[in-house]
Design a protein around this motif. Structure first.
Motif, PDB file in Angstrom:
ATOM      1  N   ALA A 187      24.433 -53.455  16.665  1.00  0.00           N
ATOM      2  CA  ALA A 187      23.595 -53.900  15.538  1.00  0.00           C
ATOM      3  C   ALA A 187      23.838 -52.940  14.374  1.00  0.00           C
ATOM      4  O   ALA A 187      24.343 -51.829  14.562  1.00  0.00           O
ATOM      5  CB  ALA A 187      22.121 -53.880  15.949  1.00  0.00           C
ATOM      6  N   PRO A 188      23.501 -53.346  13.163  1.00  0.00           N
ATOM      7  CA  PRO A 188      23.613 -52.414  12.040  1.00  0.00           C
ATOM      8  C   PRO A 188      22.826 -51.144  12.337  1.00  0.00           C
ATOM      9  O   PRO A 188      21.697 -51.205  12.847  1.00  0.00           O
ATOM     10  CB  PRO A 188      23.004 -53.198  10.868  1.00  0.00           C
ATOM     11  CG  PRO A 188      23.169 -54.633  11.256  1.00  0.00           C
ATOM     12  CD  PRO A 188      23.010 -54.676  12.736  1.00  0.00           C
ATOM     13  N   ALA A 189      23.422 -49.988  12.051  1.00  0.00           N
ATOM     14  CA  ALA A 189      22.757 -48.736  12.427  1.00  0.00           C
ATOM     15  C   ALA A 189      23.301 -47.579  11.604  1.00  0.00           C
ATOM     16  O   ALA A 189      24.401 -47.645  11.037  1.00  0.00           O
ATOM     17  CB  ALA A 189      22.957 -48.464  13.919  1.00  0.00           C
ATOM     18  N   THR A 190      22.530 -46.504  11.564  1.00  0.00           N
ATOM     19  CA  THR A 190      22.934 -45.266  10.907  1.00  0.00           C
ATOM     20  C   THR A 190      23.340 -44.246  11.974  1.00  0.00           C
ATOM     21  O   THR A 190      22.683 -44.124  13.009  1.00  0.00           O
ATOM     22  CB  THR A 190      21.764 -44.680  10.088  1.00  0.00           C
ATOM     23  OG1 THR A 190      21.336 -45.658   9.142  1.00  0.00           O
ATOM     24  CG2 THR A 190      22.200 -43.423   9.347  1.00  0.00           C
ATOM     25  N   ILE A 191      24.427 -43.527  11.714  1.00  0.00           N
ATOM     26  CA  ILE A 191      24.850 -42.479  12.638  1.00  0.00           C
ATOM     27  C   ILE A 191      23.926 -41.274  12.469  1.00  0.00           C
ATOM     28  O   ILE A 191      23.837 -40.684  11.389  1.00  0.00           O
ATOM     29  CB  ILE A 191      26.311 -42.056  12.378  1.00  0.00           C
ATOM     30  CG1 ILE A 191      27.258 -43.240  12.577  1.00  0.00           C
ATOM     31  CG2 ILE A 191      26.695 -40.898  13.296  1.00  0.00           C
ATOM     32  CD1 ILE A 191      28.719 -42.918  12.273  1.00  0.00           C
ATOM     33  N   ARG A 192      23.243 -40.900  13.549  1.00  0.00           N
ATOM     34  CA  ARG A 192      22.372 -39.723  13.501  1.00  0.00           C
ATOM     35  C   ARG A 192      23.054 -38.497  14.093  1.00  0.00           C
ATOM     36  O   ARG A 192      22.745 -37.361  13.714  1.00  0.00           O
ATOM     37  CB  ARG A 192      21.062 -40.004  14.257  1.00  0.00           C
ATOM     38  CG  ARG A 192      20.203 -41.098  13.638  1.00  0.00           C
ATOM     39  CD  ARG A 192      19.804 -40.789  12.206  1.00  0.00           C
ATOM     40  NE  ARG A 192      19.299 -39.428  12.048  1.00  0.00           N
ATOM     41  CZ  ARG A 192      18.047 -39.056  12.252  1.00  0.00           C
ATOM     42  NH1 ARG A 192      17.157 -39.968  12.623  1.00  0.00           N
ATOM     43  NH2 ARG A 192      17.669 -37.805  12.073  1.00  0.00           N
ATOM     44  N   TYR A 193      23.954 -38.718  15.061  1.00  0.00           N
ATOM     45  CA  TYR A 193      24.689 -37.598  15.647  1.00  0.00           C
ATOM     46  C   TYR A 193      25.958 -38.125  16.292  1.00  0.00           C
ATOM     47  O   TYR A 193      25.985 -39.237  16.846  1.00  0.00           O
ATOM     48  CB  TYR A 193      23.840 -36.870  16.695  1.00  0.00           C
ATOM     49  CG  TYR A 193      24.613 -35.764  17.396  1.00  0.00           C
ATOM     50  CD1 TYR A 193      24.856 -34.547  16.772  1.00  0.00           C
ATOM     51  CD2 TYR A 193      25.134 -35.967  18.670  1.00  0.00           C
ATOM     52  CE1 TYR A 193      25.597 -33.547  17.403  1.00  0.00           C
ATOM     53  CE2 TYR A 193      25.866 -34.977  19.311  1.00  0.00           C
ATOM     54  CZ  TYR A 193      26.101 -33.766  18.669  1.00  0.00           C
ATOM     55  OH  TYR A 193      26.841 -32.790  19.283  1.00  0.00           O
ATOM     56  N   ARG A 194      27.011 -37.306  16.223  1.00  0.00           N
ATOM     57  CA  ARG A 194      28.248 -37.609  16.922  1.00  0.00           C
ATOM     58  C   ARG A 194      28.875 -36.294  17.380  1.00  0.00           C
ATOM     59  O   ARG A 194      28.919 -35.314  16.635  1.00  0.00           O
ATOM     60  CB  ARG A 194      29.244 -38.351  16.024  1.00  0.00           C
ATOM     61  CG  ARG A 194      29.630 -37.586  14.771  1.00  0.00           C
ATOM     62  CD  ARG A 194      30.675 -38.303  13.947  1.00  0.00           C
ATOM     63  NE  ARG A 194      31.985 -38.259  14.574  1.00  0.00           N
ATOM     64  CZ  ARG A 194      32.870 -37.283  14.428  1.00  0.00           C
ATOM     65  NH1 ARG A 194      32.559 -36.218  13.699  1.00  0.00           N
ATOM     66  NH2 ARG A 194      34.037 -37.348  15.008  1.00  0.00           N
TER      67      ARG A 194
ATOM     68  N   GLU B 286      30.787 -40.364  10.447  1.00  0.00           N
ATOM     69  CA  GLU B 286      30.113 -39.138  10.042  1.00  0.00           C
ATOM     70  C   GLU B 286      28.610 -39.360  10.045  1.00  0.00           C
ATOM     71  O   GLU B 286      28.124 -40.478   9.817  1.00  0.00           O
ATOM     72  CB  GLU B 286      30.563 -38.706   8.635  1.00  0.00           C
ATOM     73  CG  GLU B 286      32.062 -38.418   8.513  1.00  0.00           C
ATOM     74  CD  GLU B 286      32.505 -37.229   9.339  1.00  0.00           C
ATOM     75  OE1 GLU B 286      31.645 -36.366   9.643  1.00  0.00           O
ATOM     76  OE2 GLU B 286      33.696 -37.142   9.685  1.00  0.00           O
ATOM     77  N   VAL B 287      27.884 -38.300  10.291  1.00  0.00           N
ATOM     78  CA  VAL B 287      26.422 -38.380  10.307  1.00  0.00           C
ATOM     79  C   VAL B 287      25.917 -38.859   8.949  1.00  0.00           C
ATOM     80  O   VAL B 287      26.368 -38.397   7.900  1.00  0.00           O
ATOM     81  CB  VAL B 287      25.815 -36.999  10.645  1.00  0.00           C
ATOM     82  CG1 VAL B 287      24.295 -37.025  10.481  1.00  0.00           C
ATOM     83  CG2 VAL B 287      26.196 -36.589  12.067  1.00  0.00           C
ATOM     84  N   GLY B 288      25.007 -39.813   8.979  1.00  0.00           N
ATOM     85  CA  GLY B 288      24.424 -40.362   7.763  1.00  0.00           C
ATOM     86  C   GLY B 288      25.041 -41.671   7.333  1.00  0.00           C
ATOM     87  O   GLY B 288      24.470 -42.389   6.505  1.00  0.00           O
ATOM     88  N   GLU B 289      26.235 -42.017   7.870  1.00  0.00           N
ATOM     89  CA  GLU B 289      26.881 -43.277   7.488  1.00  0.00           C
ATOM     90  C   GLU B 289      26.129 -44.471   8.068  1.00  0.00           C
ATOM     91  O   GLU B 289      25.626 -44.415   9.201  1.00  0.00           O
ATOM     92  CB  GLU B 289      28.332 -43.301   7.972  1.00  0.00           C
ATOM     93  CG  GLU B 289      29.256 -42.382   7.195  1.00  0.00           C
ATOM     94  CD  GLU B 289      30.689 -42.451   7.694  1.00  0.00           C
ATOM     95  OE1 GLU B 289      31.588 -42.029   6.945  1.00  0.00           O
ATOM     96  OE2 GLU B 289      30.910 -42.924   8.831  1.00  0.00           O
ATOM     97  N   VAL B 290      26.072 -45.535   7.277  1.00  0.00           N
ATOM     98  CA  VAL B 290      25.427 -46.770   7.713  1.00  0.00           C
ATOM     99  C   VAL B 290      26.518 -47.746   8.157  1.00  0.00           C
ATOM    100  O   VAL B 290      27.387 -48.119   7.357  1.00  0.00           O
ATOM    101  CB  VAL B 290      24.585 -47.392   6.581  1.00  0.00           C
ATOM    102  CG1 VAL B 290      23.906 -48.666   7.074  1.00  0.00           C
ATOM    103  CG2 VAL B 290      23.548 -46.388   6.081  1.00  0.00           C
ATOM    104  N   LEU B 291      26.472 -48.152   9.410  1.00  0.00           N
ATOM    105  CA  LEU B 291      27.502 -49.010   9.985  1.00  0.00           C
ATOM    106  C   LEU B 291      27.013 -50.445  10.113  1.00  0.00           C
ATOM    107  O   LEU B 291      25.851 -50.680  10.462  1.00  0.00           O
ATOM    108  CB  LEU B 291      27.901 -48.505  11.379  1.00  0.00           C
ATOM    109  CG  LEU B 291      28.368 -47.059  11.498  1.00  0.00           C
ATOM    110  CD1 LEU B 291      28.630 -46.715  12.966  1.00  0.00           C
ATOM    111  CD2 LEU B 291      29.618 -46.830  10.667  1.00  0.00           C
TER     112      LEU B 291
END
Length: 379
Positions: A279-286, A317-322
């Motif tokens: 689903a559409p989501a924001t990266i919080r950690y990788r 990257e953290v903060g990107e909206v996918l």
């Protein structure tokens, strides 16, 4: 001879029924799989010119994965079908030999000689009547036997010719993965909800001794960024695709062989399988986390975190909206050699799903059963 032929026909009826009762056609399955791989190869050629290379290559890798799964299934069915035919022939070897002997006799001797009967004209007439009824049935059984032998030959040829198709498919999939990694590294068009805070993330990593404590700590690192709306994610409840092609290995809070329970799902996947956001989501950690390997933590909705653990590579990257379906990483392992791939299928043993992806869904800092959101299958 006529009595013997009738007996052979009765005994062979089970063989012919087996030959005609295949539930699925492995040849058609394998051919469709080869077409899928051809289409994936064409998509790979066109991907570099696509407006969105990342999306195009993601679709290409998925197409390769589906094609390789399909050709494996076709080969598996072919191997099973071939074994069934051979076992049936072995069990009825004597009956088959006797039928062949009858057919050879009928072809070698003139019809007038076959009709002669030692009891005289009446016996000869009766023999003629019986032979006229039995001969078409014998011929029909012989045709069915020939068709079964031809099927056996076709199955063997299919398995022998699969090496080239597999080699091309495995090579194409690897090329698509390489291009995808490059395209993601060059991508600059994704929106960002907030900027990463590397030092605070590092401190959180050092102070966290469980996945739960780390995930809970993430909520305090977002700052003033607006949280994503929950309506879209909640509306997809029960319909989300799994992040990876695979099968359910363990359910929420289900104990493993060692008795360990985890509040998430464990999915068995193939080596190097592509992992995407459902689903559409924001990266919080990788990145690496505790003993979970590489972890991707996504925020698909406010106060909701989706944890994907056990990846070999992670993207973004953290903060990107996918957007939904965006690639977030690859599973570990390595593609098997073609010879090993074929041997494993032919032997019918061992699973090709050697990697595992752990999925945990957290709402309000507490884990919930992800099965409520995803479409699941279990072999």
């Amino acid at each position: 001879m006529i009595r013997r032929a009738g007996l052979i026909l009765c005994l062979l009826s089970g063989l012919c029924a087996t030959a005609a009762s295949a539930a699925t056609d492995p040849v058609l399955t394998a051919r469709r799989a080869a077409q899928m791989l051809d289409q994936a190869a064409l998509a790979l050629q066109q991907a570099d010119g696509a407006h969105d290379r990342v999306a195009a290559l993601t679709r290409t890798i998925s197409a390769y994965e589906e094609g390789l799964v399909a050709i494996r299934e076709g080969l598996r069915r072919a191997a099973i079908r071939e074994q069934a035919i051979r076992l049936e022939f072995d069990a009825r070897r004597e009956e088959v030999s006797r039928l062949i002997g009858v057919l050879q006799t009928m072809q070698r001797d003139p019809e007038t000689l076959l009709l002669l009967h030692p009891s005289g004209p009446v016996g000869t007439a009766r023999a003629g009547m019986m032979l006229s009824e039995v001969t078409p049935a014998i011929q029909a059984r012989a045709e069915e036997l020939r068709a079964t032998l031809e099927e056996l030959t076709l199955l063997r040829a299919l398995q022998e010719s699969a090496a080239g198709t597999l080699a091309a498919g495995l090579s194409g999939a690897q090329a698509a993965r390489t291009r995808l990694s490059q395209a993601i590294s060059e991508r600059t068009d994704l929106p960002r909800r907030f900027a990463a805070e590397p030092e605070k993330l590092r401190q959180l990593l050092e102070s966290s001794d469980t996945l739960e404590s780390f995930a809970s700590g993430l909520t305090s690192l977002q700052g003033d960024a607006t949280r994503p709306a929950t309506a879209g994610f909640d509306a997809a409840r029960g319909a989300l695709p799994l992040p990876v092609q695979g099968t359910l290995l363990r359910r929420y809070d289900e104990a493993d062989a060692a008795g360990i329970r985890r509040p998430g799902l464990l999915i068995a996947t193939r080596p190097l399988a592509l992992v995407t956001t459902p689903a559409p989501a924001t990266i919080r950690y990788r990145g690496p986390l505790l003993d979970y390997g590489n972890v991707m933590i996504l925020e698909p909705a406010g106060d909701t975190l989706l944890v994907l653990a056990g990846l070999s590579q992670v993207y973004g990257e953290v903060g990107e909206v996918l957007p939904a379906g965006a690639p977030v990483g690859l599973m570990g392992g390595a593609d098997p050699k073609v010879s090993a791939f074929l041997e494993n299928v032919a032997e019918g043993g061992g699973s090709d799903r050697s990697e595992t992806l752990y999925i945990e869904l957290r709402q309000g800092n507490a884990p919930v059963d992800p099965a409520q959101w995803f479409r699941l299958t279990k072999e």
